[in-house]
Design a protein around this motif. Structure first.
Motif, mmCIF file in Angstrom:
data_model
loop_
_atom_site.group_PDB
_atom_site.id
_atom_site.type_symbol
_atom_site.label_atom_id
_atom_site.label_comp_id
_atom_site.label_asym_id
_atom_site.label_seq_id
_atom_site.Cartn_x
_atom_site.Cartn_y
_atom_site.Cartn_z
ATOM 1 N N SER A 140 38.490 38.464 34.900
ATOM 2 C CA SER A 140 39.953 37.881 34.371
ATOM 3 C C SER A 140 40.612 38.593 35.773
ATOM 4 N N LEU A 141 41.972 37.955 35.823
ATOM 5 C CA LEU A 141 43.208 38.560 36.799
ATOM 6 C C LEU A 141 44.202 38.944 35.978
ATOM 7 N N GLY A 158 41.778 33.511 33.319
ATOM 8 C CA GLY A 158 40.335 34.323 32.829
ATOM 9 C C GLY A 158 40.291 35.392 31.151
ATOM 10 N N ASP A 159 41.648 35.189 30.961
ATOM 11 C CA ASP A 159 41.513 35.532 29.826
ATOM 12 C C ASP A 159 41.129 34.744 28.525
ATOM 13 N N GLU A 231 44.949 42.680 39.127
ATOM 14 C CA GLU A 231 43.801 43.794 38.253
ATOM 15 C C GLU A 231 42.136 42.679 37.839
ATOM 16 N N ILE A 232 41.757 42.872 38.369
ATOM 17 C CA ILE A 232 40.413 42.734 38.186
ATOM 18 C C ILE A 232 39.872 43.268 37.226
ATOM 19 N N ILE A 233 39.918 42.342 35.555
ATOM 20 C CA ILE A 233 39.155 43.311 34.630
ATOM 21 C C ILE A 233 37.907 42.595 34.107
ATOM 22 N N PRO A 234 36.995 42.330 33.741
ATOM 23 C CA PRO A 234 35.475 42.258 32.231
ATOM 24 C C PRO A 234 36.925 40.526 31.789
ATOM 25 N N ALA A 235 35.985 39.522 31.913
ATOM 26 C CA ALA A 235 36.798 38.557 31.341
ATOM 27 C C ALA A 235 36.265 38.547 29.370
ATOM 28 N N GLN A 236 35.385 39.337 29.283
ATOM 29 C CA GLN A 236 34.809 39.192 27.793
ATOM 30 C C GLN A 236 35.167 40.494 27.726
#
Length: 455
Positions: A140-141, A158-159, A231-236
């Motif tokens: 996700s962004l 992405g969330d 920030e790029i983080i896991p979408a999970q």
């Protein structure tokens, strides 16, 4: 229930009533994890809960009395909560200090890059990561873009359940002979951590079409990325783990498992003789630097402002307050993983599911850069946990020469405070998705609440 027990895990020591409380607590913790996805969102959620509990900004006070609830918002990326005690502030405070930033990928100032009609984001990783863990998973962004006209734009892609996600490609094994010969952390280099963001464009190049999507949805031009925190983080999102649902998998347990427990602890704690302070800091993962990290002045400024609201403006009072304060540095430790047992010294490693972990020292080889807590303060904390039936254990971060890590403890010790590291032992620390025991997460809340309420 025996508070210190090296033979039996917390689950087996909890009554059915305590297990129900633990599950309810972890349900709320998962909501926090899925809401507070970045440090800015964490501050927003913490302040929302605090204001609902009666906390007010320090700017709204002209004087302070016992029981007053005060907060300091540091640039929307760090926050401090305080409940004023009956004793004078210079008599010291009970402080729990955690951090709300966590390892991730940040977009560069000029992030959009095209090659052979594939468009990517260029990133720079934040904090200590294993780069190969970030490939081939949905991302996700999230965060904020500040426009030159003063407007702020919140970005979240992405969330949502119907949102597109981003993806970092890896080389297929059929062509991976040379890659497989490299050391594990060299197989994926930092400049290769580029999420794919688009492939279609009606023009000769694809990049303009992708940028048009940003402009149409958010009103963002390419230049605006220069003043953004993206920030790029896991979408999970968070998930229960195990057939018994005894664990939680999520991004950001380090250190939101401790920061949420600290927040819940101070909101639930009874006001006492000592002032209670919960610090939620930024930038710990990169050395506590910047004006939202603990090495800056804002926490000391907050304490000085509290003293001034009680008529104590001389610097001596601040020094006395620091010198008499007791601090739990609420940060995670590494739980023993029997699959990788060679990295641990088993008799001194923290155990997964055995309660909150006390660490006399952290860092590495020769205790370099460590706080190394005083024995007298460790005895004081032990007493508090034992008297309140808080399950606890001790732990070190790996073998002596294996590695190590640091926390904010040494910084607060430099101010003269008594400090010890006290946090949750977890698995897969700094991975995109980390693992904690529900029992340990709940024990952190019990520990911090008991500490806040102690004399």
């Amino acid at each position: 229930m025996k508070a210190f027990d090296k033979e039996n895990n917390v689950w087996s020591r909890f009554s059915e009533k305590e297990r129900v409380k633990m599950e309810e607590y972890c349900k709320n913790y998962r909501f926090f994890l899925d809401t507070a996805r970045t440090e800015r969102l964490a501050v927003k959620e913490i302040l929302s809960q605090a204001e609902s509990a009666g906390f007010r900004s320090i700017d709204s006070y002209t004087k302070l009395a016992a029981g007053d609830k005060v907060y300091w918002n540091q640039k929307n990326k760090a926050v401090v909560l305080a409940v004023i005690g009956k004793e004078p502030l210079e008599a010291g405070a009970k402080i729990v200090g955690s951090h709300i930033d966590c390892p991730r990928l940040d977009l560069k100032a000029a992030p959009v890059f095209e090659k052979d009609k594939l468009v990517y984001f260029k990133t720079h990783y934040y904090g200590g990561i294993l780069k190969y863990q970030w490939v081939c998973q949905p991302l996700s962004l999230i965060c904020v873009v500040c426009m030159s006209n003063g407007r702020k734009v919140d970005v979240s892609i992405g969330d949502g359940p119907d949102d597109p996600v981003f993806y970092i490609n890896d080389l297929l094994p059929h062509l991976g002979k040379d890659q497989a010969a490299k050391k594990l952390n060299d197989a994926i280099e930092g400049e290769m951590l580029m999420p794919i963001i688009g492939t279609h464009g009606e023009e000769e190049k694809t990049k303009p079409a992708v940028l048009k999507l940003f402009k149409d949805k958010y009103g963002i031009e390419e230049e605006d990325f220069a003043s953004a925190e993206l920030e790029i983080i896991p979408a999970q999102k968070s998930r229960d783990v195990g057939l018994d649902r005894s664990m939680i998998m999520a991004h950001g347990h380090d250190d939101r498992v401790c920061s949420y427990a600290s927040n819940a602890g101070i909101l639930d704690a009874k006001a006492g003789a000592k002032t209670q302070i919960a610090l939620f800091a930024d930038k710990e993962e990169i050395g506590s630097v910047g004006n939202t990290g603990v090495q800056s002045s804002y926490f000391l400024d907050f304490m000085a402002e509290l003293l001034a609201l009680q008529g104590k403006t001389e610097e001596l009072y601040l020094r006395r307050m620091l010198r008499h304060s007791r601090v739990l540095s609420a940060d995670v430790n590494a739980a023993l993983d029997p699959i990788f047992a060679s990295a641990y010294e088993e008799s001194n490693a923290a155990r997964f599911g055995y309660g909150i972990c006390l660490s006399k020292y952290t860092r590495r080889r020769g205790k370099s850069g460590s706080n190394d807590a005083n024995a007298e303060f460790l005895a004081e904390v032990r007493r508090i946990f034992n008297e309140n039936n808080v399950p606890w254990q001790t732990g070190e971060l790996g073998k002596v020469d294996q590695g190590g890590g640091g926390t904010i403890a040494y910084i607060m010790a430099d101010w003269g405070c008594e400090v010890v590291d006290c946090g949750v032992a977890m698995l897969s620390m700094h991975a995109p998705l980390e693992l904690v025991s529900k029992a340990d997460a709940y024990c952190a809340y019990l520990a911090y609440k008991a500490f806040f309420e102690s004399k």
